[in-house]
Design an enzyme around this catalytic site. Structure first.
Site, short mmCIF file in Angstrom:
data_model
loop_
_atom_site.label_atom_id
_atom_site.label_comp_id
_atom_site.label_asym_id
_atom_site.label_seq_id
_atom_site.Cartn_x
_atom_site.Cartn_y
_atom_site.Cartn_z
N GLU A 175 -4.38 9.73 -0.70
CA GLU A 175 -4.73 9.69 -2.12
C GLU A 175 -5.31 11.00 -2.67
O GLU A 175 -6.43 11.05 -3.18
CB GLU A 175 -5.71 8.54 -2.39
CG GLU A 175 -5.17 7.19 -2.01
CD GLU A 175 -6.07 6.03 -2.39
OE1 GLU A 175 -5.59 4.89 -2.33
OE2 GLU A 175 -7.25 6.25 -2.75
N GLU B 114 -1.30 0.90 1.93
CA GLU B 114 -2.49 0.11 1.56
C GLU B 114 -2.11 -0.82 0.43
O GLU B 114 -1.36 -0.46 -0.47
CB GLU B 114 -3.65 0.99 1.06
CG GLU B 114 -4.36 1.80 2.10
CD GLU B 114 -5.49 2.65 1.50
OE1 GLU B 114 -6.08 2.24 0.47
OE2 GLU B 114 -5.78 3.70 2.07
#
Length: 467
Positions: A171, A371
C-alpha cells in the site's frame, strides 16, 4: 458441504490464506532499531488506541511455530508477512546484518515450508527506519531509495533460495496519504508537493528492488510483485463533470502506483496536471527508464472499500497548499451499506470491477487478493459457551466478496488466490486493537489464541476449493 454440489469452484492450486506484517505481529523483541511507528509510540503513546503500542503485538516473534501450525490447521496453503528493515539490518549504510534477525526469518520461512504453506515475503509495510527519516527525510530522499534497493538485495540473497514470491511494498499510496496529506502516519506533514515527490520515489524504489531481484541467481525461478490497495472511484452520476472527477480520483488513488508497476509508466495526463499545478516530482530520464524496464511479475490487491466522488461543489481550500482533491469531492451515496466499526462502505461488487479492469487494461497480469477483511470492535460480545467467537458477519462478508471474485475469474481474469487480513488479530497502527480482523482471536493480556467460527468455516472452503 460434503455431498453438495459446489456452486463456486476456484482454480486449481488457488492460494487460500491470510496476510500480516512484521511490525504488526512480531513485537519489538531483540530489535535493535526503531521504525517510524515504534518511535511515534515511544514519544506519543496517547495517539494510539488505549495506548497500546507495537512492543508485543501478537507475539509472533516468540510464538511463530504454534501460530503457523494453527494457520495450517484452518486450511492455509499460503501466508504473507514482511521482513522488517529494522530487524534484518544492523547498519543501514554498510548493510551489516543482525544475525538474530537473519535466524528469525530463516526459521519462519522454514516453518512455513514445513507446514506446506507458500511463504510470501513483503519488504516494506509502513515501517521505514526512523534513523533514515531523521538523517535523510525518509522517502523524500532518493538516497533512501538506494538504501532500500540494497536492503532488498540482501533479503533476496539470504532467503531467495526458499522464498519464491516477493513483494516490494504494501500500500505505498498510504505512505503518501498518511505521512504527507491526511496526518495519520508519523511525521504527519501536510505538504502536497512533498507528497508527490514521495509518490515518485516509492515507485522508483519498487522498480529498483525489482532490478536487484533479477540480478540474484537463485531468484531465477521466483516472482516479484507489489501489494496495492485499490479503491475504485465511482462517480455520483454520468454527467461529464462527475465522470471527470472520478477519472482523476482513480488516477491518484489507484493508477498512480498501478500503472508504473504493471505498465511501466505513469497514468495518462497526470504529469501534465501536476506540472500545471506546480507540484510535479523531480525525475530524470534514467529513473523513468528504470521504472519502465522493471515491471512486476504479479500483483497483490488489497480491497476493503470503494470511494464515491462527485465534481467539486465547494471551492477548494488552498490554505494548506495543493492536494489531489482539488479535482473531486467525496460523495455519500444514499442507502450505502456500512461497516459502522470502521466507517467503511461494504461493496463486494467492486472486486468484480477490479478483476475485469486488470483483465482488460493491465494485460491480464496474474494477481491475487492480498487483503480483504472486516474489522469489528468488541468481538468478545459474540463468544459462545465453548469459548468460540461466532463471527457470522465475517463469514458473510468473505462469502459475498468471493462470489464477485469468482464471477471475475469465470470471465477470464487471472486471479490465483485470496488472502484475508489477517490470520491472527494484529496490531493496527494508531487503531491498535480497536478493531479485530483475524480468523484467530487474540487475548491481549494472556496472548491466548483461539480459532473463531470463521476459521473453521474457512477450513471447509479450502478443503473444497470453493463453497
Amino acid at each position: 458441504m460434503e455431498g453438495q454440489r459446489l456452486k463456486y469452484n476456484f482454480p486449481e492450486n488457488f492460494w487460500w490464506g491470510a496476510a500480516t506484517s512484521g511490525p504488526q505481529s512480531e513485537g519489538r523483541f531483540n530489535k535493535k532499531h526503531r521504525n517510524v511507528f515504534d518511535y511515534w509510540y515511544d514519544i506519543e503513546p496517547s495517539e494510539f488506541f488505549d495506548e497500546v503500542g507495537p512492543n508485543i503485538a501478537s507475539n509472533f516473534y516468540n510464538s511463530y511455530k504454534s501460530d503457523l501450525k494453527m494457520m495450517k490447521s484452518i486450511g492455509f496453503n499460503s501466508f504473507r508477512t514482511s521482513i522488517q528493515w529494522t530487524r534484518l539490518i544492523k547498519d543501514f549504510e554498510t548493510l551489516e546484518v543482525d544475525y538474530d534477525g537473519v535466524n528469525f526469518y530463516n526459521s519462519v520461512i522454514d516453518e512455513c515450508i514445513k507446514n506446506e504453506m507458500t511463504p510470501v515475503m513483503n519488504l516494506h509495510h509502513f515501517d521505514l527506519p526512523i534513523e533514515l527519516y531523521e538523517k535523510y527525510s525518509g522517502w523524500e530522499s532518493k538516497y533512501v531509495v538506494e538504501l532500500f534497493a540494497k536492503f532488498a538485495r540482501k533479503a533476496f540473497e539470504l532467503f531467495g533460495d526458499r522464498v519464491k514470491y516477493w513483494t516490494t511494498f504494501n500500500e505505498p499510496i498510504v505512505i503518501v496519504q498518511g505521512q504527507y496529506i491526511g496526518e495519520f502516519h508519523y511525521p504527519k506533514i501536510v505538504d502536497g508537493k512533498k507528497a508527490m515527490q514521495v509518490a515518485f520515489n516509492l515507485n522508483l524504489a519498487s522498480a529498483r528492488a525489482i532490478e536487484e531481484f533479477r540480478k540474484v541467481e537463485h531468484n531465477k525461478d521466483g516472482k516479484i510483485g507489489i501489494i496495492l490497495n485499490l479503491t475504485p472511484a465511482y462517480p455520483r452520476s454520468n454527467s461529464k463533470e462527475d465522470l471527470l472527477a472520478a477519472d482523476y480520483a482513480n488516477k491518484f488513488h489507484n493508477e498512480l502506483f498501478l500503472d508504473p508497476a504493471v505498465l511501466g509508466k505513469f497514468p495518462d495526463g497526470i504529469e501534465e496536471t501536476l506540472k500545471n499545478d506546480g507540484v510535479l516530482w523531480e525525475a530524470t530520464s534514467e529513473e523513468l527508464n528504470i521504472i519502465k524496464s522493471n515491471k512486476v511479475d504479479f500483483l497483490g490487491v488489497n480491497y476493503y472499500q470503494p470511494i464515491r466522488v462527485k465534481a467539486r461543489e465547494s471551492e477548494f481550500d488552498y490554505s494548506n497548499g495543493w492536494f489531489p482533491d482539488k479535482y473531486f469531492e467525496a460523495y455519500e451515496m444514499p442507502g450505502r451499506r456500512m461497516n459502522p466499526h470502521r466507517g467503511w462502505e461494504i461493496y463486494p461488487e467492486a472486486i468484480y470491477d477490479i478483476a475485469i479492469n486488470i483483465k482488460d487494461n493491465y494485460g491480464n497480469i496474474p494477481w491475487y487478493i492480498s487483503e480483504n477483511g472486516m474489522g469489528v470492535q468488541n468481538e468478545e460480545r459474540f463468544l459462545n459457551a465453548e469459548g468460540v467467537i461466532e463471527d457470522d458477519y465475517r463469514i458473510d462478508f468473505i462469502t459475498e466478496h468471493l462470489q464477485f471474485l469468482h464471477k471475475g475469474i469465470e470471465e477470464g481474469s487471472s486471479c490465483f488466490g485470496y488472502h484475508l487480513w489477517t490470520p491472527i488479530d494484529c496490531w493496527s497502527w494508531i487503531n491498535a486493537y480497536r478493531n479485530r480482523y483475524g480468523f484467530i482471536s487474540l487475548d491481549l493480556k494472556t496472548q491466548k489464541k483461539t480459532i473463531k467460527k470463521s476459521g473453521y468455516w474457512f477450513k471447509e472452503v479450502t478443503e473444497n476449493n470453493g463453497f
